[in-house]
Design a protein around this motif. Structure first.
Motif, PDB file in Angstrom:
ATOM      1  N   MET A  32      45.209  41.357  44.036  1.00 44.53           N
ATOM      2  CA  MET A  32      45.691  39.993  43.893  1.00 44.53           C
ATOM      3  C   MET A  32      44.695  39.136  43.123  1.00 44.53           C
ATOM      4  O   MET A  32      43.498  39.436  43.062  1.00 44.53           O
ATOM      5  N   PRO A  33      45.146  37.994  42.540  1.00 47.56           N
ATOM      6  CA  PRO A  33      44.330  37.296  41.548  1.00 47.56           C
ATOM      7  C   PRO A  33      43.346  36.259  42.056  1.00 47.56           C
ATOM      8  O   PRO A  33      42.281  36.075  41.463  1.00 47.56           O
ATOM      9  N   ALA A  66      40.596  39.100  43.533  1.00 44.03           N
ATOM     10  CA  ALA A  66      39.589  38.886  42.488  1.00 44.03           C
ATOM     11  C   ALA A  66      38.973  37.494  42.500  1.00 44.03           C
ATOM     12  O   ALA A  66      38.020  37.240  41.754  1.00 44.03           O
ATOM     13  N   GLY A  67      39.492  36.595  43.314  1.00 41.65           N
ATOM     14  CA  GLY A  67      38.920  35.252  43.380  1.00 41.65           C
ATOM     15  C   GLY A  67      38.929  34.520  42.054  1.00 41.65           C
ATOM     16  O   GLY A  67      38.045  33.703  41.781  1.00 41.65           O
ATOM     17  N   GLY A  68      39.929  34.787  41.205  1.00 42.89           N
ATOM     18  CA  GLY A  68      40.054  34.087  39.936  1.00 42.89           C
ATOM     19  C   GLY A  68      39.166  34.622  38.828  1.00 42.89           C
ATOM     20  O   GLY A  68      39.081  34.009  37.757  1.00 42.89           O
ATOM     21  N   ASP A  69      38.543  35.769  39.026  1.00 42.97           N
ATOM     22  CA  ASP A  69      37.598  36.350  38.062  1.00 42.97           C
ATOM     23  C   ASP A  69      38.221  37.594  37.434  1.00 42.97           C
ATOM     24  O   ASP A  69      38.360  38.629  38.095  1.00 42.97           O
ATOM     25  N   ALA A  70      38.580  37.506  36.142  1.00 47.33           N
ATOM     26  CA  ALA A  70      39.243  38.619  35.470  1.00 47.33           C
ATOM     27  C   ALA A  70      38.345  39.849  35.386  1.00 47.33           C
ATOM     28  O   ALA A  70      38.807  40.986  35.550  1.00 47.33           O
ATOM     29  N   ALA A  71      37.047  39.637  35.126  1.00 51.78           N
ATOM     30  CA  ALA A  71      36.117  40.773  35.047  1.00 51.78           C
ATOM     31  C   ALA A  71      36.000  41.465  36.405  1.00 51.78           C
ATOM     32  O   ALA A  71      35.939  42.701  36.490  1.00 51.78           O
TER      33      ALA A  71
END
Length: 344
Positions: A32-33, A66-71
């Motif tokens: 999840m994003p 991912a806590g809003g982190d794409a990497a």
């Protein structure tokens, strides 16, 4: 919605595996994003897990946010593959960046289901979501209808979602389809980085100063940006105009009941999470879901949500058998407002 499947094939598994995995021992990654929207932790993840368990008691869900982190999300996907994931279900932080995840997974024979947000640059194996363009048009049309019914004067602010989220782009397109010909001037619009409510609040604060007394309504793409917009007006000591939302979060339901937020979108998250889990397990069994439509070249299931306002919130969103329970919404702060609309 009925999901169609093609004929069974061999169980999908990454080529570096030494043994074929039984579908009853499958590992399914659910990535999840962010946590800016509370729905992923509170609803999507537990509902997805529960459906997988119903289908397959021995299956394992590899859940990460991912806590809003794409990497970070890319690292989580790589980790899931290293752990032997048989299927990846991903709601991308950055729709463009997620294309590399799809290519890597598919290169190892692992199917990818795009969840909630599409991945336009490549063809995932399946896509399960809401009709995001329809969401945008619904919240925009609902607001415009209300403003016209109340003879509101002035223009609109449009607070979009993240510029790296393809679903946000679809919502934005839908909003424009509803407001561009509405007769209300679009004073300004903003693409909110990472959907962060604080950034939406900061931008709206600037617009309040720029257009004093001229803002008739705010079309916000989700409840977080809507909440940020409302906070901006309150901080400025200005009257809060009708503000939209999307996701039917608990705090948004309370704002609607109190009269601070005009609408939200009630998404069938249980339905969508369960559909994704069903499709994921089908892939683990070696079957290929065909969906009922195609988006970005990907077989897709798209579900239509419902607009929620104070008038229908008791029917659609809050109460026995509804997504939100009366007791959690109608706390002491909101008890009187709940009683006014028959929520007790």
């Amino acid at each position: 919605m009925t999901v169609l499947f093609s004929a069974p094939a061999c169980t999908t598994k990454a080529p570096n595996s030494t043994d074929a995995t039984s579908p009853q021992d499958a590992k399914i990654a659910f990535l999840m994003p962010d946590i800016a929207s509370t729905r992923y932790e509170l609803y999507d993840a537990p509902l997805f897990r529960a459906r997988v368990k119903d289908l397959c008691g021995g299956c394992e869900v590899l859940y990460q946010n991912a806590g809003g982190d794409a990497a970070k999300q890319q690292q989580q996907a790589d980790s899931a593959l290293a752990q032997g994931a048989d299927v990846i279900v991903i709601d991308p932080v950055d729709s463009a960046a997620a294309a590399s995840t799809v290519r890597t997974a598919q290169g190892r024979g692992v199917p990818v289901i795009a969840y909630d947000r599409p991945i336009p640059a490549v063809e995932a194996d399946y896509y399960v979501s809401f009709d995001n363009e329809k969401i945008g048009s619904m919240i925009g049309a609902s607001l415009v209808e209300h403003l016209k019914a109340t003879s509101a004067k002035g223009g609109l602010l449009q607070v979009n979602g993240s510029p790296t989220d393809a679903a946000a782009g679809l919502i934005k397109k839908g909003i424009h389809s509803a407001v561009d010909s509405s007769g209300f001037d679009l004073l300004a619009e903003y693409d909110t980085p990472a959907w962060e409510p604080g950034k939406a609040q900061s931008w709206v604060s600037g617009q309040i100063a720029k257009f004093p007394g001229r803002i008739a309504g705010v079309v916000a793409a989700n409840d977080g940006t809507g909440g940020g917009s409302i906070a901006a007006f309150k901080a400025a000591g200005a009257t809060v105009p009708p503000v939209t939302g999307n996701d039917a979060e608990l705090a948004a339901a309370q704002r609607i009941i109190k009269g601070d937020q005009y609408n939200t979108i009630s998404k069938p998250i249980k339905t969508v999470a369960e559909a994704a889990a069903t499709a994921a397990y089908a892939f683990a069994e070696g079957k290929k879901p065909r969906g009922e439509t195609t988006l970005f070249g990907t077989p897709s299931e798209l579900f239509t949500p419902t607009v929620v306002t104070r008038e229908n919130i008791a029917e659609v969103l809050v109460g026995d058998g509804k997504p939100l329970k009366t007791a959690e919404v109608c706390t002491a702060t909101y008890a009187d407002a709940c009683a006014e609309i028959g929520l007790t």
